[in-house]
Design a protein around this motif. Sequence first.
Motif, PDB file in Angstrom:
ATOM      1  N   LEU A  96      30.581  31.000  95.643  1.00 59.41           N
ATOM      2  CA  LEU A  96      29.385  31.840  95.606  1.00 59.41           C
ATOM      3  C   LEU A  96      28.286  31.196  94.772  1.00 59.41           C
ATOM      4  O   LEU A  96      27.117  31.136  95.188  1.00 59.41           O
ATOM      5  CB  LEU A  96      29.750  33.217  95.051  1.00 59.41           C
ATOM      6  CG  LEU A  96      28.608  34.221  94.869  1.00 59.41           C
ATOM      7  CD1 LEU A  96      27.830  34.418  96.154  1.00 59.41           C
ATOM      8  CD2 LEU A  96      29.175  35.554  94.349  1.00 59.41           C
ATOM      9  N   ILE A  97      28.633  30.694  93.608  1.00 59.15           N
ATOM     10  CA  ILE A  97      27.627  30.075  92.744  1.00 59.15           C
ATOM     11  C   ILE A  97      27.067  28.810  93.388  1.00 59.15           C
ATOM     12  O   ILE A  97      25.851  28.565  93.364  1.00 59.15           O
ATOM     13  CB  ILE A  97      28.234  29.763  91.356  1.00 59.15           C
ATOM     14  CG1 ILE A  97      28.595  31.072  90.633  1.00 59.15           C
ATOM     15  CG2 ILE A  97      27.266  28.943  90.502  1.00 59.15           C
ATOM     16  CD1 ILE A  97      29.374  30.873  89.351  1.00 59.15           C
ATOM     17  N   GLU A  98      27.949  28.006  93.983  1.00 62.97           N
ATOM     18  CA  GLU A  98      27.490  26.768  94.608  1.00 62.97           C
ATOM     19  C   GLU A  98      26.617  27.045  95.827  1.00 62.97           C
ATOM     20  O   GLU A  98      25.636  26.334  96.072  1.00 62.97           O
ATOM     21  CB  GLU A  98      28.686  25.902  94.973  1.00 62.97           C
ATOM     22  CG  GLU A  98      29.394  25.337  93.725  1.00 62.97           C
ATOM     23  CD  GLU A  98      30.563  24.438  94.053  1.00 62.97           C
ATOM     24  OE1 GLU A  98      30.998  24.438  95.232  1.00 62.97           O
ATOM     25  OE2 GLU A  98      31.059  23.742  93.135  1.00 62.97           O
ATOM     26  N   ALA A  99      26.942  28.067  96.609  1.00 65.57           N
ATOM     27  CA  ALA A  99      26.096  28.430  97.745  1.00 65.57           C
ATOM     28  C   ALA A  99      24.748  28.958  97.265  1.00 65.57           C
ATOM     29  O   ALA A  99      23.687  28.646  97.835  1.00 65.57           O
ATOM     30  CB  ALA A  99      26.795  29.478  98.607  1.00 65.57           C
ATOM     31  N   PHE A 100      24.783  29.754  96.199  1.00 62.64           N
ATOM     32  CA  PHE A 100      23.556  30.340  95.681  1.00 62.64           C
ATOM     33  C   PHE A 100      22.600  29.266  95.166  1.00 62.64           C
ATOM     34  O   PHE A 100      21.375  29.443  95.223  1.00 62.64           O
ATOM     35  CB  PHE A 100      23.877  31.339  94.568  1.00 62.64           C
ATOM     36  CG  PHE A 100      22.659  31.979  93.973  1.00 62.64           C
ATOM     37  CD1 PHE A 100      21.955  32.945  94.673  1.00 62.64           C
ATOM     38  CD2 PHE A 100      22.203  31.605  92.720  1.00 62.64           C
ATOM     39  CE1 PHE A 100      20.821  33.525  94.130  1.00 62.64           C
ATOM     40  CE2 PHE A 100      21.074  32.179  92.170  1.00 62.64           C
ATOM     41  CZ  PHE A 100      20.374  33.141  92.872  1.00 62.64           C
ATOM     42  N   LYS A 101      23.136  28.153  94.701  1.00 64.23           N
ATOM     43  CA  LYS A 101      22.294  27.059  94.216  1.00 64.23           C
ATOM     44  C   LYS A 101      21.258  26.672  95.273  1.00 64.23           C
ATOM     45  O   LYS A 101      20.079  26.415  94.952  1.00 64.23           O
ATOM     46  CB  LYS A 101      23.171  25.860  93.862  1.00 64.23           C
ATOM     47  CG  LYS A 101      22.386  24.605  93.473  1.00 64.23           C
ATOM     48  CD  LYS A 101      23.321  23.448  93.163  1.00 64.23           C
ATOM     49  CE  LYS A 101      24.072  22.972  94.404  1.00 64.23           C
ATOM     50  NZ  LYS A 101      24.862  21.748  94.143  1.00 64.23           N
ATOM     51  N   TYR A 102      21.669  26.630  96.531  1.00 67.42           N
ATOM     52  CA  TYR A 102      20.757  26.241  97.613  1.00 67.42           C
ATOM     53  C   TYR A 102      19.869  27.412  98.037  1.00 67.42           C
ATOM     54  O   TYR A 102      18.728  27.201  98.476  1.00 67.42           O
ATOM     55  CB  TYR A 102      21.560  25.719  98.801  1.00 67.42           C
ATOM     56  CG  TYR A 102      22.341  24.470  98.456  1.00 67.42           C
ATOM     57  CD1 TYR A 102      21.706  23.241  98.357  1.00 67.42           C
ATOM     58  CD2 TYR A 102      23.709  24.535  98.187  1.00 67.42           C
ATOM     59  CE1 TYR A 102      22.410  22.093  98.017  1.00 67.42           C
ATOM     60  CE2 TYR A 102      24.420  23.393  97.840  1.00 67.42           C
ATOM     61  CZ  TYR A 102      23.768  22.179  97.754  1.00 67.42           C
ATOM     62  OH  TYR A 102      24.466  21.036  97.400  1.00 67.42           O
TER      63      TYR A 102
END
Length: 358
Positions: free
Chosen positions: A197-203
């Motif tokens: 979730l955090i890594e997807a939210f980065k983009y």
Amino acid sequence: MKKLKNLTIATDRNGQGGIATVLNGYANEHFFEMTNSEILISHSTNAKFGLLSQLFTFGLCILNLIYQLLFCNIGLVHIHMSSRGSYMRKSKLIKLIKYFNVKVVLHLHGAEFREFYGNECDATKQAEIRATFNSVDKVIVLSSQWMQWLKTILDDPSKGVVVYNAVPALEIEKRITEEFNFVFLGRLGERKGVTDLIEAFKYVVQKHPQSRLLLGGDGDINKYRKLVETLELTESVKLLGWISGDDKLNVLKQANAYVLPSYNEGFPMGVLEAMSCNIPVIASTAGGIPDAITHGIDGLLVEAGDTNALQLAMQSFIESPTQTKKMECAAKAKFLKNFSPQVIIPQIKMIYTDLGAL
């Protein structure tokens, strides 16, 4: 003859977790009074002295159970169980109850029970688990997906029944903010897909700088704080710790979307709570989630671990507000039809009636 009395054995409903939430939902609807049920606490997340407290709580539960079985006219015992330690405790109680020839309803909540059974138990332990499940009078699971698995271990598949979790409808007045807030509520860990979730939210935040990610829950908070710092997301991602009551309602009031990209689930209460208060949902296909969310109709589903699909789903909620609103309304209608306490409580009562306990 004494009036029939029923027992519920479960974790402390004043503690944390999905089972406690389920029990509180039942209590709010006066289920325990309607079924003349008493709750026996076998475990508590509020234990102050660790293992010693847990042993004391479980020992007290056993003594209370024996007293009830000896001196009361017990109709049935409704046991709420997850996996691992919960199974170890509850399987012993089931043997004790069946020794007294009392009926048992086993209510399976454990999101990781299939993994526990298939990957962590040898053939002897698996046989013991099958024997435990087959010894009870009814097994409640939380979704059609879990029913498919249950049928592989039950000699008599008719013992199994799907009863969804229920939560009271949360009537909240949403706060209008300049940000688009994605909300996650639950234990912070890999099982819940928090890293994804955090890594997807980065983009997502690169394309939509007004977006925010609010993470509410206990677990490995320091690990995710470091990840947020490494990805330079400290201004956009907020780790709120465990929240409940008014604090949780205040977060939900700010929510534009609820996200749960889990790898394992039973039937997540957070998804139901979001549906009940008109918050659109993005979730994985884990466990019973597809019974709650139909992709593109009342929410969006992605495969667990697919961070690209998760990113695109989050962006679509921001970029397609009309379609998002339609899904939000459809989810609320589905909740009222299928998952409200007014729908679920009668199903539990019917099980009690069929087993002669009411």
